[in-house]
Every structure is written in C-alpha cells, then in structure tokens.
Design a protein around this motif. Structure first.
Motif, short mmCIF file in Angstrom:
data_model
loop_
_atom_site.label_atom_id
_atom_site.label_comp_id
_atom_site.label_asym_id
_atom_site.label_seq_id
_atom_site.Cartn_x
_atom_site.Cartn_y
_atom_site.Cartn_z
N ASN A 108 0.83 -1.21 0.00
CA ASN A 108 0.00 0.00 0.00
C ASN A 108 0.86 1.26 0.00
OD1 ASN A 108 -2.46 1.36 -0.08
ND2 ASN A 108 -2.59 1.53 2.15
N ASN A 109 1.91 1.25 -0.83
CA ASN A 109 2.83 2.38 -0.92
C ASN A 109 2.29 3.46 -1.84
OD1 ASN A 109 4.69 1.18 0.76
ND2 ASN A 109 5.92 0.32 -0.90
N SER A 110 2.74 4.68 -1.63
CA SER A 110 2.41 5.78 -2.53
C SER A 110 3.71 6.32 -3.11
CB SER A 110 1.66 6.89 -1.77
OG SER A 110 2.46 7.37 -0.70
N GLY A 111 3.61 7.25 -4.05
CA GLY A 111 4.80 7.78 -4.68
C GLY A 111 5.27 6.87 -5.78
N GLY A 112 6.32 7.29 -6.46
CA GLY A 112 6.80 6.47 -7.56
C GLY A 112 8.18 6.86 -8.01
N LYS A 113 8.71 6.07 -8.95
CA LYS A 113 10.01 6.34 -9.54
C LYS A 113 10.01 5.78 -10.95
CE LYS A 113 13.44 3.73 -8.25
NZ LYS A 113 14.46 2.99 -7.47
N THR A 114 11.03 6.17 -11.73
CA THR A 114 11.17 5.67 -13.09
C THR A 114 12.14 4.49 -13.10
OG1 THR A 114 10.76 7.85 -14.04
CG2 THR A 114 11.88 6.24 -15.43
N HIS A 115 11.69 3.39 -13.66
CA HIS A 115 12.49 2.17 -13.75
C HIS A 115 12.92 1.99 -15.20
CE1 HIS A 115 10.89 0.92 -9.72
NE2 HIS A 115 9.89 1.67 -10.14
N ILE A 116 14.23 1.89 -15.43
CA ILE A 116 14.77 1.80 -16.79
C ILE A 116 15.20 0.37 -17.08
CG2 ILE A 116 16.55 2.61 -18.38
CD1 ILE A 116 16.66 5.21 -16.77
N VAL A 117 14.69 -0.18 -18.18
CA VAL A 117 15.04 -1.54 -18.61
C VAL A 117 15.94 -1.43 -19.83
CG1 VAL A 117 14.16 -3.73 -19.50
CG2 VAL A 117 12.89 -2.50 -17.73
N THR A 118 17.14 -1.97 -19.75
CA THR A 118 18.10 -1.87 -20.85
C THR A 118 17.78 -2.88 -21.94
OG1 THR A 118 19.63 -3.39 -19.76
CG2 THR A 118 19.93 -1.04 -19.33
N GLY A 119 18.26 -2.59 -23.15
CA GLY A 119 18.13 -3.49 -24.28
C GLY A 119 19.51 -3.81 -24.82
N HIS A 120 19.62 -4.08 -26.13
CA HIS A 120 20.93 -4.36 -26.70
C HIS A 120 20.91 -4.11 -28.21
CE1 HIS A 120 18.71 -8.16 -27.16
NE2 HIS A 120 19.44 -8.35 -28.24
N LEU A 121 22.11 -3.85 -28.75
CA LEU A 121 22.27 -3.59 -30.17
C LEU A 121 22.09 -4.87 -30.97
CD1 LEU A 121 23.18 -1.20 -32.07
CD2 LEU A 121 25.47 -2.19 -31.95
N VAL A 122 21.35 -4.79 -32.07
CA VAL A 122 21.14 -5.93 -32.96
C VAL A 122 21.62 -5.52 -34.36
CG1 VAL A 122 19.48 -7.53 -33.97
CG2 VAL A 122 19.15 -6.72 -31.62
N VAL A 123 22.72 -6.10 -34.79
CA VAL A 123 23.31 -5.75 -36.08
C VAL A 123 22.70 -6.60 -37.19
CG1 VAL A 123 25.44 -5.64 -37.44
CG2 VAL A 123 25.48 -5.03 -35.00
N LYS A 124 22.16 -5.92 -38.21
CA LYS A 124 21.55 -6.63 -39.34
C LYS A 124 22.21 -6.16 -40.64
CE LYS A 124 17.21 -7.40 -36.86
NZ LYS A 124 15.72 -7.23 -36.87
N ASN A 125 21.41 -5.74 -41.63
CA ASN A 125 21.97 -5.48 -42.96
C ASN A 125 21.73 -4.08 -43.51
OD1 ASN A 125 22.78 -8.25 -43.11
ND2 ASN A 125 20.68 -8.81 -43.70
N SER A 126 21.52 -3.11 -42.66
CA SER A 126 21.17 -1.78 -43.17
C SER A 126 22.30 -0.74 -43.05
CB SER A 126 19.93 -1.24 -42.42
OG SER A 126 20.20 -1.11 -41.04
N VAL A 127 23.51 -1.20 -42.69
CA VAL A 127 24.64 -0.29 -42.52
C VAL A 127 25.81 -0.75 -43.38
CG1 VAL A 127 26.34 0.67 -40.91
CG2 VAL A 127 23.97 0.35 -40.19
N LYS A 128 26.37 0.16 -44.15
CA LYS A 128 27.55 -0.12 -44.97
C LYS A 128 28.78 0.42 -44.28
CE LYS A 128 29.52 0.86 -49.54
NZ LYS A 128 29.29 1.56 -50.84
N LYS A 129 29.80 -0.41 -44.20
CA LYS A 129 31.07 0.03 -43.62
C LYS A 129 31.84 0.85 -44.65
CE LYS A 129 35.22 -1.75 -41.27
NZ LYS A 129 34.98 -1.00 -40.00
#
Length: 341
Positions: free
Chosen positions: A317-338
C-alpha cells in the motif's frame, strides 16, 4: 459452492453467452437493465463470487487493470503497443488478474474526457501504455483515487511508477556504431517533441555526435510525424535535407522503414547508398524489405517489471513512484555499410 460456480453455468441457465454474463456482472455496457438484474440475481442465488472480489493464487485480491492506449500509437503499420498490451494481459491473467483495454482518442485527450472503463468504477489499477499529454495524465490522476502506472513513458513529476526502455543510451550506442563503421555525417530522424522517448533518443544521438567532434546540424534533424495526429508520415511526405548525410539514426524501426521506402522511391538503395539504423527491433511484417540494424527493446522484461511493481505496491500500500529503466541491446543486421577509412 461458490468455488464451483462458473460464468458458463449462469449463461446456460439464463440462455445467453458467457460474454454477456461477464458484461452484466462487471457493469459494462451492452446489456439491458432487465437482463442485468436477472443475471445478478441468479449469480447471487448460485453463490457466484465475482473475480474482483476473489483471491488469486498468491492470496491477494484479484485486480481489474484498466489499460489505456492513445489512438496515435495505432498508425497504419504499427502494432508495437498491441504486442506490449498482449504481453501485459498475459502476465496479468497468469496471476489471476484482468486487463481491460480502452483506446483514447485525440478528442478525449484534448477535451479531458474520462475513459468509459473509469466511469464504471470497477477498476483497481490504471496502466497508461505509451505516451499521453501531461495535461491528460494530470486529469486522470486528479479524477480518480486508484493507482496509476506508466509503461513505455515516464511521469515527469515522479508521482507514479513508470517503466521505460533505455532510450538515451540506446540511441547513443547506435550512433557510436555508425561512427565505428566509418560514418561521420549522421542525421537524426524523429519529431523530438512528439514523445519524451524520442527526445531522449535525440539527446543520446547528440552525445555521440559531440563526443566524436562533429557539429549538431539543425537541418539534419528530420521530422517524421504529423504535427496534428502524431501519426508517422507516409514515405512520400518525409522531407529530407538538400545536403544529405551518409547515415541516418531513426527513432524507431517503423520510421526507419518509411525512410528506406522514401530513399528507394528516389532510386537509392540501403545500405549501398545510405546507411540506416532504427530502434525497438520491431516492425510490421512487409513494411520494409531491408533488415534494419537496431536497438532491441526488452518488452517482456518491461512488462514483468511493471507487474512486479504493481504487486509489491498492492501488498505494501505504498504511494509515490520512480522511473524504472530496462536496458536493451544492439542488434546488427543489414542496413549499414562500412565505409573505407
């Protein structure tokens, strides 16, 4: 006896569908007053216990969770929030709770109209899925006394708990990746004032740009949304600068797909002529024929985190709040040319 009584038992005796019985007992529209009274009376006689008054497996009271999504999040090809909604409902049902969806129109938001599911008074919790205006968030918080949570955007006043993805560093890593591939002229595609997450992604992009000694060019910040509706623009309406970069950081994969289609309409190819990265690792099938390098949002972990917070606050029965950050990750596919050094 109450444990053995099901909605189907009531439906069979009244001669209606299970859906009609559910609507009658939960106070939803679509059932006449006479039929509703008949169903409620029979439910009482049989000893039926409504789920919202029951207990789930953990022994706590089952909850009716209202899930609100703005209509702007349902553009032509975008079902990102529909998938997140399905994940959320699955988690809720798995622990004996109920998720009730309502799509909020632009008019409801602008005119401060209360959602129908809130008018009925049967909710225990509200989840705002995707961004709403600050004024509408304040309106919802002031007009009811039940708990409010935010999923995929944050409450700037920190009055409620919010779960978001790591937009800032996600875009930062994506931009760094482009520099690692030899790109120095990099634009950002996204309407930064449309949502707080797009703004965060733009700021992550600018951090990388400045750290690599490049200038922030206003003409390389490209709008991707209709100002009035908030919908992502069609490819032919995307306005690109006269002087082009070699690469684009897009605020989401859908925008990346729209950009790629625009470039293809001009006769260019990705990644041969231009490199493009997105965000989310989610795009409607058939939207784009290029596999887009992106930053994957861990939707399931975001949903699980929100449900865990809801359960904990319900018990404490708590009040108040905070922001919770969930990390992700880089996914390399085929849309970038070196590029060659």
């Amino acid at each position: 006896m109450a444990k053995n009584v099901k909605l189907a038992d009531i439906a069979n005796q009244v001669g209606v569908s299970v859906v009609t019985v559910s609507k009658a007992l939960s106070g939803q529209k679509g059932v006449s007053d006479k039929l509703r009274e008949k169903i409620i009376a029979l439910a009482d006689d049989l000893g039926y216990q409504h789920p919202s008054k029951g207990k789930n497996e953990s022994g706590s009271r089952k909850q009716n969770v209202g899930i609100l999504i703005h209509e702007k999040h349902f553009s032509k090809y975008n079902s990102f929030y529909l998938q997140m909604y399905q994940m959320l409902v699955t988690q809720l049902v798995g622990q004996g709770d109920y998720g009730i969806l309502e799509v909020i129109s632009r008019e409801m938001e602008q005119d401060g109209i209360l959602p129908n599911i809130l008018k009925e008074g049967n909710l225990d919790v509200i989840v705002l899925l995707g961004e709403f205006s600050k004024s509408y968030c304040e309106f919802l918080k002031s007009e009811n006394k039940i708990a409010v949570y935010c999923l995929d955007f944050s409450d700037e006043k920190k009055e409620v708990n919010s779960v978001i993805s790591d937009s800032f560093y996600g875009a930062y890593y994506l931009t760094n990746y482009l520099f690692e591939q030899g790109h120095k002229e990099i634009a950002f595609v996204g309407s930064i004032f449309a949502t707080s997450s797009i703004m965060d992604r733009y700021l992550g992009y600018t951090k990388s740009i400045m750290e690599h000694g490049q200038n922030i060019r206003p003409d390389w910040r490209i709008e991707d949304r209709d100002f009035e509706t908030g919908f992502i623009l069609e490819p032919e309406k995307l306005m690109l600068p006269l002087e082009r970069p070699t690469a684009f950081v897009c605020n989401c994969d859908l925008t990346a797909g729209v950009l790629i289609k625009h470039l293809e309409q001009e006769g260019y190819s990705v990644p041969e002529d231009y490199s493009v990265v997105g965000y989310d690792n989610f795009i409607f099938p058939g939207t784009c024929d290029v596999e887009i390098t992106t930053y994957e949002v861990d939707m399931l972990q975001m949903v699980k985190t929100l449900v865990e917070i809801m359960n904990r606050q319900s018990k404490e029965n708590n009040s108040g709040g905070k922001t919770h950050i969930v990390t992700g990750h880089l996914v390399v596919k085929n849309s970038v040319k070196k590029l060659l050094a």
